[in-house]
Scaffold this motif. Structure first.
Motif, short mmCIF file in Angstrom:
data_model
loop_
_atom_site.label_atom_id
_atom_site.label_comp_id
_atom_site.label_asym_id
_atom_site.label_seq_id
_atom_site.Cartn_x
_atom_site.Cartn_y
_atom_site.Cartn_z
N ARG A 26 -3.42 0.60 -3.27
CA ARG A 26 -3.07 -0.71 -2.72
C ARG A 26 -3.04 -1.75 -3.81
N THR A 60 -2.80 5.63 10.80
CA THR A 60 -3.79 4.55 10.82
C THR A 60 -3.16 3.16 10.82
N PRO A 103 -5.13 -0.66 6.54
CA PRO A 103 -5.93 0.41 7.14
C PRO A 103 -6.88 1.04 6.13
N GLU A 104 -7.90 1.70 6.64
CA GLU A 104 -8.82 2.43 5.77
C GLU A 104 -8.10 3.63 5.17
N HIS A 105 -8.59 4.09 4.05
CA HIS A 105 -8.14 5.33 3.42
C HIS A 105 -6.69 5.31 2.95
N CYS A 148 0.82 -1.22 0.00
CA CYS A 148 0.00 0.00 0.00
C CYS A 148 0.85 1.26 0.00
#
Length: 121
Positions: free
Chosen positions: A53, A20, A47-49, A13
């Motif tokens: 990725r 995060t 993680p989100e956001h 990512c």
């Protein structure tokens, strides 16, 4: 030399910041430069956001602690895989190296290395 398969699926990512990232997770490789922040982690732990990725990676590690004076260990493995058209993403820690391949190439990669004399566990 012994290589250990890691049972998890991994993602690579790009993030805008590290706030995060859950550092309590089992695998978490972070790289930060003046141009980007990268994270390699178990896919379910992404993680989100994230900015970007790429899922679909599997990993193995070179077993044992590698002395910094050793030369060519990662080079030999990556050359064998490159000669068989298998791309990699490598991550190094203080003790050893981790090699990730796309999931579709993982078993082929292990077979190539086994044929070359590596022990797979």
């Amino acid at each position: 030399m012994e290589l250990k398969k890691i049972k998890w699926d991994f993602s690579v990512c790009r993030l805008s910041d590290t706030s995060t990232i859950d550092l309590t997770k089992e695998f978490c490789f972070i790289g930060k430069t003046d141009e980007e922040i990268s994270l390699v982690c178990i896919t379910s732990d992404v993680p989100e956001h994230v900015l970007k990725r790429e899922d679909g990676w599997k990993a193995f590690r070179i077993q044992g602690v590698l002395d910094f004076s050793l030369v060519g260990i990662l080079s030999r493995i990556t050359t064998l895989l490159a000669d068989n058209h298998i791309g990699i993403f490598a991550v190094s820690t203080f003790n050893t190296d981790y090699i990730l391949t796309k999931t579709v190439d993982f078993e082929k990669a292990l077979n190539v290395l086994k044929t070359a004399g590596y022990r797979i566990v």
